[in-house]
Design a protein around this motif. Structure first.
Motif, short mmCIF file in Angstrom:
data_model
loop_
_atom_site.label_atom_id
_atom_site.label_comp_id
_atom_site.label_asym_id
_atom_site.label_seq_id
_atom_site.Cartn_x
_atom_site.Cartn_y
_atom_site.Cartn_z
N GLU A 134 3.95 -4.64 6.50
CA GLU A 134 3.35 -4.44 5.17
C GLU A 134 1.84 -4.40 5.20
O GLU A 134 1.21 -3.95 4.25
N GLY A 135 1.21 -4.90 6.24
CA GLY A 135 -0.25 -4.83 6.37
C GLY A 135 -1.03 -5.75 5.46
O GLY A 135 -2.24 -5.65 5.37
N ALA A 136 -0.37 -6.68 4.79
CA ALA A 136 -1.08 -7.63 3.91
C ALA A 136 -1.60 -8.79 4.76
O ALA A 136 -0.87 -9.33 5.60
N THR A 145 4.27 -12.44 -2.91
CA THR A 145 4.48 -10.99 -2.87
C THR A 145 3.63 -10.29 -3.92
O THR A 145 3.08 -9.22 -3.66
N SER A 146 3.49 -10.90 -5.07
CA SER A 146 2.67 -10.32 -6.12
C SER A 146 1.21 -10.20 -5.65
O SER A 146 0.57 -9.17 -5.81
N TYR A 147 0.69 -11.27 -5.04
CA TYR A 147 -0.68 -11.27 -4.52
C TYR A 147 -0.87 -10.14 -3.51
O TYR A 147 -1.89 -9.46 -3.49
N ALA A 148 0.13 -9.94 -2.63
CA ALA A 148 0.02 -8.95 -1.55
C ALA A 148 0.27 -7.53 -2.04
O ALA A 148 0.18 -6.59 -1.26
N GLY A 149 0.58 -7.38 -3.33
CA GLY A 149 0.83 -6.04 -3.87
C GLY A 149 2.21 -5.52 -3.50
O GLY A 149 2.46 -4.31 -3.55
N LEU A 150 3.10 -6.43 -3.11
CA LEU A 150 4.46 -6.05 -2.75
C LEU A 150 5.36 -6.29 -3.96
O LEU A 150 5.11 -7.19 -4.75
N ARG A 210 14.70 -8.52 -2.58
CA ARG A 210 14.38 -7.57 -1.51
C ARG A 210 13.07 -6.88 -1.85
O ARG A 210 12.75 -6.72 -3.01
N LEU A 211 12.35 -6.44 -0.81
CA LEU A 211 11.18 -5.62 -1.08
C LEU A 211 11.69 -4.31 -1.64
O LEU A 211 12.70 -3.78 -1.16
#
Length: 157
Positions: A56-58, A79-84, A90-91
């Protein structure tokens, strides 16, 4: 001599936070600038360093959460912070379920409150990995352990 000063600089550079750590494993913030809901009273806060799925590159980051809330909130906040985007655990677009893992590779149950894990699998300031599937490779765990140790200043000779 030139070689001894180069060796000294090399030893000293390992003491700088993030030195020798690949960018994708460097923390985006510090424990003192941890991200979280400012409305959580300080007595209820528990802090974690969270690493994200490699693909994901975060960049990993420090967070705080309400210790009386569900462990699922850790996954949602991170996940919200990482923009996911999570879609039923599940992603978005991924068939594999997301899980939270301890630095030892243990899966944390997200149906329990954080307090239920503290003192056992988790401790305040624990390092967590957010990843797909039911296990994390030893190579990934080793890379995260090494990156976390170097950034905590434990990588100095």
């Amino acid at each position: 001599s030139a070689s001894s000063s180069a060796a000294t600089r090399e030893r000293m550079s390992c003491c700088l936070p993030g030195s020798g750590v690949p960018t994708e494993l460097r923390f985006a913030n510090t424990p003192t600038t941890a991200r979280g809901d400012a409305r959580i009273p300080s007595g209820k806060r528990v802090y974690f360093a969270i690493f994200f799925p490699e693909a994901e590159g975060a960049r990993p980051a420090h967070f705080f959460f309400d210790r009386t809330k569900s462990t699922a909130r850790v996954m949602e906040g991170a996940t919200s912070y990482a923009g996911l985007q999570l879609d039923r655990g599940r992603l978005a677009g991924s068939p594999e379920r997301m899980n939270l893992f301890t630095i030892d590779g243990e899966v944390l149950r997200t149906d329990l409150d954080l307090d239920a894990h503290l003192g056992g699998a988790l401790h305040p300031s624990s390092i967590l990995l957010l990843d797909k599937g039911n296990r994390v490779s030893e190579a990934r765990l080793d890379a995260v352990r090494q990156a976390a140790a170097l950034q905590a200043g434990h990588g100095c000779a």
